[in-house]
Design a protein around this motif. Sequence first.
Motif, PDB file in Angstrom:
ATOM      1  N   GLU A 159       0.842  -1.102  -0.104  1.00 56.97           N
ATOM      2  CA  GLU A 159       0.116  -0.016  -0.112  1.00 56.97           C
ATOM      3  C   GLU A 159       0.782   1.248   0.061  1.00 56.97           C
ATOM      4  O   GLU A 159       0.423   2.407  -0.344  1.00 56.97           O
ATOM      5  N   ARG A 160       1.884   1.118   0.368  1.00 52.48           N
ATOM      6  CA  ARG A 160       3.045   2.178   0.325  1.00 52.48           C
ATOM      7  C   ARG A 160       3.759   2.659  -1.024  1.00 52.48           C
ATOM      8  O   ARG A 160       3.944   3.722  -1.318  1.00 52.48           O
ATOM      9  N   GLY A 161       3.702   1.677  -1.684  1.00 47.42           N
ATOM     10  CA  GLY A 161       4.416   1.752  -3.209  1.00 47.42           C
ATOM     11  C   GLY A 161       5.113   0.547  -3.531  1.00 47.42           C
ATOM     12  O   GLY A 161       4.553  -0.445  -3.457  1.00 47.42           O
ATOM     13  N   GLU A 162       6.321   0.796  -3.961  1.00 44.14           N
ATOM     14  CA  GLU A 162       7.033  -0.351  -4.517  1.00 44.14           C
ATOM     15  C   GLU A 162       8.566  -0.223  -4.043  1.00 44.14           C
ATOM     16  O   GLU A 162       8.974   0.917  -3.815  1.00 44.14           O
ATOM     17  N   PHE A 163       9.403  -1.371  -4.058  1.00 43.81           N
ATOM     18  CA  PHE A 163      10.647  -1.542  -3.898  1.00 43.81           C
ATOM     19  C   PHE A 163      11.363  -2.471  -4.861  1.00 43.81           C
ATOM     20  O   PHE A 163      10.742  -3.485  -5.065  1.00 43.81           O
ATOM     21  N   PHE A 164      12.462  -2.232  -5.264  1.00 45.54           N
ATOM     22  CA  PHE A 164      13.225  -3.073  -6.000  1.00 45.54           C
ATOM     23  C   PHE A 164      14.614  -2.870  -5.781  1.00 45.54           C
ATOM     24  O   PHE A 164      15.195  -1.743  -5.370  1.00 45.54           O
ATOM     25  N   GLU A 165      15.554  -3.952  -6.111  1.00 43.43           N
ATOM     26  CA  GLU A 165      16.995  -3.366  -6.028  1.00 43.43           C
ATOM     27  C   GLU A 165      17.490  -3.302  -7.352  1.00 43.43           C
ATOM     28  O   GLU A 165      17.386  -4.045  -8.083  1.00 43.43           O
ATOM     29  N   SER A 166      17.919  -1.886  -7.652  1.00 44.77           N
ATOM     30  CA  SER A 166      18.604  -1.620  -9.003  1.00 44.77           C
ATOM     31  C   SER A 166      20.045  -2.356  -9.220  1.00 44.77           C
ATOM     32  O   SER A 166      20.550  -2.104 -10.382  1.00 44.77           O
ATOM     33  N   TRP A 167      20.509  -2.402  -8.102  1.00 50.35           N
ATOM     34  CA  TRP A 167      21.876  -3.269  -8.068  1.00 50.35           C
ATOM     35  C   TRP A 167      22.418  -3.910  -6.956  1.00 50.35           C
ATOM     36  O   TRP A 167      22.088  -3.424  -5.799  1.00 50.35           O
ATOM     37  N   ASN A 168      22.538  -5.086  -6.994  1.00 48.91           N
ATOM     38  CA  ASN A 168      22.938  -5.861  -5.854  1.00 48.91           C
ATOM     39  C   ASN A 168      24.212  -6.773  -6.436  1.00 48.91           C
ATOM     40  O   ASN A 168      23.975  -7.580  -7.273  1.00 48.91           O
ATOM     41  N   GLU A 169      25.712  -6.564  -5.964  1.00 53.11           N
ATOM     42  CA  GLU A 169      26.517  -7.199  -6.687  1.00 53.11           C
ATOM     43  C   GLU A 169      26.736  -8.717  -6.475  1.00 53.11           C
ATOM     44  O   GLU A 169      26.883  -9.396  -7.512  1.00 53.11           O
ATOM     45  N   ARG A 170      25.889  -9.155  -5.386  1.00 47.31           N
ATOM     46  CA  ARG A 170      25.852 -10.645  -5.228  1.00 47.31           C
ATOM     47  C   ARG A 170      24.786 -11.402  -6.288  1.00 47.31           C
ATOM     48  O   ARG A 170      25.101 -12.242  -6.971  1.00 47.31           O
ATOM     49  N   THR A 171      23.736 -10.619  -6.369  1.00 52.41           N
ATOM     50  CA  THR A 171      22.552 -11.073  -7.357  1.00 52.41           C
ATOM     51  C   THR A 171      23.119 -11.065  -8.694  1.00 52.41           C
ATOM     52  O   THR A 171      22.906 -11.800  -9.436  1.00 52.41           O
ATOM     53  N   PHE A 172      23.582  -9.924  -9.212  1.00 53.99           N
ATOM     54  CA  PHE A 172      24.116  -9.887 -10.472  1.00 53.99           C
ATOM     55  C   PHE A 172      25.403 -10.842 -10.716  1.00 53.99           C
ATOM     56  O   PHE A 172      25.426 -11.289 -11.869  1.00 53.99           O
ATOM     57  N   ALA A 173      26.374 -11.086  -9.881  1.00 57.84           N
ATOM     58  CA  ALA A 173      27.172 -12.088 -10.114  1.00 57.84           C
ATOM     59  C   ALA A 173      26.489 -13.561 -10.265  1.00 57.84           C
ATOM     60  O   ALA A 173      26.912 -14.278 -10.984  1.00 57.84           O
ATOM     61  N   GLY A 174      25.625 -13.772  -9.348  1.00 53.88           N
ATOM     62  CA  GLY A 174      24.637 -15.046  -9.613  1.00 53.88           C
ATOM     63  C   GLY A 174      24.180 -15.006 -10.884  1.00 53.88           C
ATOM     64  O   GLY A 174      23.768 -15.968 -11.480  1.00 53.88           O
ATOM     65  N   LEU A 175      23.922 -13.958 -11.538  1.00 54.33           N
ATOM     66  CA  LEU A 175      23.291 -13.923 -12.927  1.00 54.33           C
ATOM     67  C   LEU A 175      24.387 -13.958 -14.060  1.00 54.33           C
ATOM     68  O   LEU A 175      23.953 -14.008 -15.020  1.00 54.33           O
ATOM     69  N   GLY A 176      25.564 -14.053 -13.704  1.00 57.95           N
ATOM     70  CA  GLY A 176      26.532 -14.177 -14.584  1.00 57.95           C
ATOM     71  C   GLY A 176      27.284 -12.789 -15.030  1.00 57.95           C
ATOM     72  O   GLY A 176      27.869 -12.690 -15.937  1.00 57.95           O
ATOM     73  N   ILE A 177      26.931 -11.752 -14.255  1.00 58.22           N
ATOM     74  CA  ILE A 177      27.548 -10.450 -14.437  1.00 58.22           C
ATOM     75  C   ILE A 177      28.402 -10.059 -13.084  1.00 58.22           C
ATOM     76  O   ILE A 177      27.999  -9.437 -12.355  1.00 58.22           O
ATOM     77  N   PRO A 178      29.612 -10.516 -13.106  1.00 53.86           N
ATOM     78  CA  PRO A 178      30.607 -10.217 -11.997  1.00 53.86           C
ATOM     79  C   PRO A 178      31.421  -8.940 -12.210  1.00 53.86           C
ATOM     80  O   PRO A 178      32.237  -9.097 -13.083  1.00 53.86           O
ATOM     81  N   VAL A 179      30.675  -7.755 -12.190  1.00 50.53           N
ATOM     82  CA  VAL A 179      31.271  -6.404 -12.530  1.00 50.53           C
ATOM     83  C   VAL A 179      31.351  -5.643 -11.209  1.00 50.53           C
ATOM     84  O   VAL A 179      30.447  -5.771 -10.459  1.00 50.53           O
ATOM     85  N   ARG A 180      32.139  -5.110 -11.373  1.00 57.88           N
ATOM     86  CA  ARG A 180      32.593  -3.986 -10.121  1.00 57.88           C
ATOM     87  C   ARG A 180      32.409  -2.462 -10.672  1.00 57.88           C
ATOM     88  O   ARG A 180      33.352  -2.047 -11.701  1.00 57.88           O
ATOM     89  N   PHE A 181      31.215  -1.878 -10.589  1.00 56.25           N
ATOM     90  CA  PHE A 181      31.120  -0.623 -11.209  1.00 56.25           C
ATOM     91  C   PHE A 181      31.639   0.516 -10.277  1.00 56.25           C
ATOM     92  O   PHE A 181      31.893   0.551  -8.910  1.00 56.25           O
ATOM     93  N   VAL A 182      32.517   1.694 -11.023  1.00 54.76           N
ATOM     94  CA  VAL A 182      33.049   2.609 -10.239  1.00 54.76           C
ATOM     95  C   VAL A 182      32.809   4.180 -10.500  1.00 54.76           C
ATOM     96  O   VAL A 182      33.165   4.927 -10.000  1.00 54.76           O
TER      97      VAL A 182
END
Length: 183
Positions: A20-43
Amino acid sequence: MTPLGSGGLLLIEPPVYQDERGEFFESWNERTFAGLGIPVRFVQDNQSLSLRRGTLRGIHFQTGGFAQAKLIRCTSGAIQDAAVDLRKESPDYLRVFTVDLSADDVRMLFIPRGFGHGFLTLADHTIVQYKADAFYEPGSEGSIRWDDPVLGIDWKLPEGMTPILSQKDAAAPYLRSISKNPA
């Protein structure tokens, strides 16, 4: 996550949690993205505001050790995003991928190193945010003309409309005349 082509370009649709408040999502999570095959370090995080619909930014790239992987999302308005595979060894070499991104969805585009990137705003007051895994290096920067016939990008411009371009983008060379290897 939807692969686009064979070169690591990915359309990402993270889970959205709503109440009822709205919504939430993770736009970046290093662990999640690495698990998707995207092991990148953003600078570096970047943001652009385009005041008018029809603003075109790109097609930009960086060469050599300064090539950048990017994670693109639109947080206000809407864009037609274009990624061009510039890796000569890729089966998708010079293939163009376009995706619409908007503030009305949470879709993001992951662009690996070796791609050119640009976007056209589809609404006034459009904000685009993107992460990069290498710092901007002016000496390694390159660009390709937005209407290069070799690429043949079908921009969503209304009939007879000319895009709003920076001086740099208006003067960008055609692919055939670029002396340094874009990838």
